[in-house]
Design a protein around this motif. Structure first.
Motif, PDB file in Angstrom:
ATOM      1  N   GLU B 290       0.859  -1.177   0.000  1.00 42.37           N
ATOM      2  CA  GLU B 290       0.000   0.000   0.000  1.00 42.37           C
ATOM      3  C   GLU B 290       0.897   1.229   0.000  1.00 42.37           C
ATOM      4  OE1 GLU B 290      -1.077  -0.338   4.314  1.00 42.37           O
ATOM      5  OE2 GLU B 290      -2.308  -2.032   3.623  1.00 42.37           O
ATOM      6  N   GLU B 296      -6.385   2.446   7.933  1.00 40.40           N
ATOM      7  CA  GLU B 296      -6.232   1.225   8.740  1.00 40.40           C
ATOM      8  C   GLU B 296      -6.774   0.002   8.006  1.00 40.40           C
ATOM      9  OE1 GLU B 296      -5.162   0.385  12.130  1.00 40.40           O
ATOM     10  OE2 GLU B 296      -3.962   2.105  11.510  1.00 40.40           O
ATOM     11  N   THR B 297      -6.186  -1.154   8.207  1.00 37.43           N
ATOM     12  CA  THR B 297      -6.716  -2.423   7.694  1.00 37.43           C
ATOM     13  C   THR B 297      -6.708  -3.432   8.838  1.00 37.43           C
ATOM     14  OG1 THR B 297      -4.586  -3.370   7.080  1.00 37.43           O
ATOM     15  CG2 THR B 297      -5.672  -1.982   5.422  1.00 37.43           C
ATOM     16  N   ALA B 299      -5.015  -6.115   8.835  1.00 34.35           N
ATOM     17  CA  ALA B 299      -3.710  -6.751   8.969  1.00 34.35           C
ATOM     18  C   ALA B 299      -2.977  -6.214  10.194  1.00 34.35           C
ATOM     19  CB  ALA B 299      -2.875  -6.519   7.705  1.00 34.35           C
ATOM     20  N   ASN B 301       0.311  -6.457  10.709  1.00 33.68           N
ATOM     21  CA  ASN B 301       1.665  -6.014  10.422  1.00 33.68           C
ATOM     22  C   ASN B 301       1.672  -4.987   9.293  1.00 33.68           C
ATOM     23  OD1 ASN B 301       3.383  -7.904  12.154  1.00 33.68           O
ATOM     24  ND2 ASN B 301       2.009  -9.327  11.065  1.00 33.68           N
ATOM     25  N   HIS B 302       2.203  -3.825   9.590  1.00 38.57           N
ATOM     26  CA  HIS B 302       2.370  -2.775   8.575  1.00 38.57           C
ATOM     27  C   HIS B 302       3.814  -2.306   8.661  1.00 38.57           C
ATOM     28  CE1 HIS B 302      -1.985  -2.375   7.943  1.00 38.57           C
ATOM     29  NE2 HIS B 302      -2.049  -2.660   9.244  1.00 38.57           N
ATOM     30  N   ARG B 348       4.384   0.708   1.813  1.00 35.90           N
ATOM     31  CA  ARG B 348       4.082   0.063   3.082  1.00 35.90           C
ATOM     32  C   ARG B 348       3.638  -1.374   2.789  1.00 35.90           C
ATOM     33  NH1 ARG B 348       0.100   2.151   7.777  1.00 35.90           N
ATOM     34  NH2 ARG B 348      -1.433   1.686   6.163  1.00 35.90           N
ATOM     35  N   ALA B 350       1.909  -4.869   4.091  1.00 35.93           N
ATOM     36  CA  ALA B 350       0.990  -5.322   5.141  1.00 35.93           C
ATOM     37  C   ALA B 350       0.755  -6.816   4.991  1.00 35.93           C
ATOM     38  CB  ALA B 350      -0.336  -4.583   5.022  1.00 35.93           C
ATOM     39  N   LYS B 352      -1.223 -10.245   7.399  1.00 33.78           N
ATOM     40  CA  LYS B 352      -1.953 -10.626   8.605  1.00 33.78           C
ATOM     41  C   LYS B 352      -1.092 -11.488   9.514  1.00 33.78           C
ATOM     42  CE  LYS B 352      -6.533 -10.546   6.645  1.00 33.78           C
ATOM     43  NZ  LYS B 352      -7.797 -11.266   6.624  1.00 33.78           N
TER      44      LYS B 352
END
Lengths: 224, 362
Positions: B290, B296-297, B299, B301-302, B348, B350, B352
């Motif tokens: 992304e 926000e999502t 997932a 881990n970002h 970025r 991401a 899960k």
């Protein structure tokens, strides 16, 4: 009842099935595991007594062991009397006649032993021979018993081959089936009936044994 | 010459790809080599050639300078002569022997006392002493596997060959026995070749691995390296996982583990009995890219990073991002152009927590 004929028959059947246990195992082993492309030729020869009239088989055996054949001459030189019309000659003929009845159940049993087990045995360091005795044979007991019992029962009832090769010599080659034939020829139906009943009973018991042991439909019949 | 197994074989099949493989496996120190590949890739056949159960048409196999197979001179050492511990996929336990009988089966040449002692030794090593008098049919899958292992190692073989040692087991048993197997292999110090198609087993068991596909050897190396740095797209497709990292579990809370990977904390779903040292595995297709600063999502881990490399794989693009460690992502070509991804661009990544696989590392 002619106990002498019963004794000759039982002796013949026992010796035949035991001999077949010894010579049938290597033949069945070879038939199961050989990768020779012409194997079917030998398979057909082994199965031949199943379809050949006993008189035809008996005729060839008679010729083969007769005084004019090398085998017959060799035997006469060795033992002092000819093979035809002797108990030994009759035994040889019975062994050939019952060969498929032993070999085919043996081979079927060997075939059902999982190849993976045999390979596992090899990788554990056991030679092919040791693998045979410690793994294949113990896993084939039902097939071994079937083969022995069937060849025994089959020998009990043989008629044509006995007549051709053994003749009808009291105490030596006169078996129960010949005895029955003689009684009927002499119109002695009561004696024939008794002996027939005995043969029927023994044969039925033998088959009961085989079926009960294998518990599979058609287990008596060769599966190949 | 350092002791090693050399294998250079060729075997053709009517209905499958020809096997043509050249391999050298070091024997000292004893290590575990994984033959990794999808089913039908030929890895089991290679193992069977090593065992002497199958013969290649061409080539040679040698063990520590001793010729096991040479097609040119018609040398073929039978399996009996190779001093093996071989375990077939479905274990092939002898149904007519007890557990004890199975284990003692290959121990010819020992006295009765020695045999008894050896059987008891491997029974207790594999913790199956209580099963000694049972027949194989009475055992569960996991118990059968232990018996088969015990039988294979009882002769103190010079080489262990294990064909899919864990694939016949259900998943929970597999995880448990995989750890046990690794401990056993370390303890025995016998060189071993293990065939598997499961990457978690490859990582957990292997000291080195060889990737086999369609009868060809694609890559050899340390499992972690092979998984994280496949040399080409074929290997990447076969191994199917592209980021494998060393990590250390920092804390476990609400069944989520925080694993420190270099300077970066990664959130993963914790499995019970998790050790502190782990391999952190992330499949490239589980990583989303992304633009930095988006919303926000779900997932957990970002990670912010810069694009290090971009490799085209037809419709897909493999993007390597430096986010404190190297992370590989697989995105479509259209996503690449929408995000204007190029080497050096900020992005970025991401993924899960559930997409992070933790494998105990020993």
């Amino acid at each position: 009842m002619n106990w002498m004929a019963i004794w000759v028959t039982c002796k013949l059947a026992t010796l035949t099935s035991l001999t077949l246990l010894i010579i049938g195992l290597p033949i069945a082993y070879w038939l199961t595991y050989s990768k020779w492309r012409w194997k079917f030729l030998i398979e057909s020869i082994v199965a031949l007594p199943l379809v050949l009239p006993p008189t035809v088989l008996g005729f060839y055996i008679l010729i083969a062991i007769g005084p004019h054949s090398p085998i017959g001459r060799f035997y006469t030189d060795l033992v002092g009397h000819p093979l035809p019309f002797s108990f030994q000659g009759l035994l040889l003929a019975s062994i050939l006649y019952s060969l498929p009845f032993a070999v085919q159940p043996f081979a079927t049993a060997f075939e059902q032993v999982d190849r993976k087990l045999i390979e596992a045995s090899w990788t554990l360091g056991l030679s092919k021979l040791k693998t045979f005795f410690r793994l294949i044979l113990p896993l084939s007991t039902a097939g071994l018993i079937t083969g022995v019992v069937l060849s025994f029962a089959h020998t009990l009832g043989e008629f044509g081959v006995v007549l051709m090769v053994g003749g009808n010599i009291e105490g030596i080659t006169r078996t129960v089936s010949i005895e029955i034939y003689d009684e009927v020829q002499a119109l002695n139906y009561a004696a024939a009936a008794k002996t027939s009943a005995l043969l029927l009973l023994v044969s039925y018991t033998v088959l009961l044994l085989v079926y009960a042991m294998n518990r599979r439909v058609w287990s008596v019949w060769p599966q190949k | 010459m350092a002791p090693e197994i050399t294998l250079n074989i060729r075997k053709t099949f009517v209905d499958r790809a020809t096997i043509a493989v050249q391999l050298r496996l070091p024997l000292d120190p004893p290590s575990v080599t994984i033959l990794f590949g999808p089913s039908g890739s030929g890895k089991t056949t290679i193992l069977r050639c090593l065992a002497g159960l199958e013969q290649p048409e061409e080539g040679t196999i040698s063990w520590n300078g001793q010729i096991w197979f040479d097609a040119a001179t018609h040398v073929h050492a039978p399996p009996q002569a190779r001093g093996l511990g071989y375990m077939a996929q479905a274990y092939a336990l002898f149904p007519n022997y007890t557990v004890e009988g199975n284990i003692a089966y290959g121990l010819s040449g020992l006295s009765i006392q020695e045999k008894k002692a050896r059987v008891n030794e491997v029974l207790s090593l594999l913790q199956i002493t209580q099963l000694a008098q049972q027949k194989p049919a009475q055992l569960s899958g996991g118990q059968q596997q232990r018996v088969a292992l015990a039988r294979a190692i009882a002769r103190r073989p010079q080489l262990l060959l294990l064909d899919e040692p864990l694939s016949a087991l259900d998943a929970p048993t597999r995880t448990k026995l995989c750890e046990d197997l690794r401990m056993l292999l370390t303890r025995l110090a016998i060189p071993a070749v293990v065939v598997t198609h499961d990457w978690t087993e490859a990582l957990a068991l292997g000291d080195q691995m060889a990737v086999i596909d369609e009868g060809r050897l694609l890559q050899t190396g340390i499992p972690q390296d092979v998984f994280s740095r496949p040399i080409n797209a074929d290997v990447a497709r076969v191994v199917g996982i592209e980021t494998v990292l060393h990590g250390r579990v920092r804390e476990i809370r609400d069944e989520l583990a925080t694993v420190q990977v270099g300077p970066v904390p990664v959130i993963a779903v914790a499995s019970p009995g998790l050790e502190s040292d782990v391999f952190v595995c992330i499949r490239a297709e589980d990583v989303t890219l992304e633009l930095a600063g988006s919303s926000e999502t779900s997932a957990r881990n970002h990670l912010r990073g810069t694009v290090q490399a971009i490799t085209s794989l037809g419709a897909l693009v493999r993007v390597t991002i430096d986010c404190g460690f190297l992370l590989t992502a697989l995105v479509t070509r259209s996503a690449q152009s929408e995000l204007r991804l190029a080497i050096g661009s900020d992005v970025r990544a991401a993924f899960k927590a559930g997409s992070v696989h933790l494998i105990p590392r020993r």
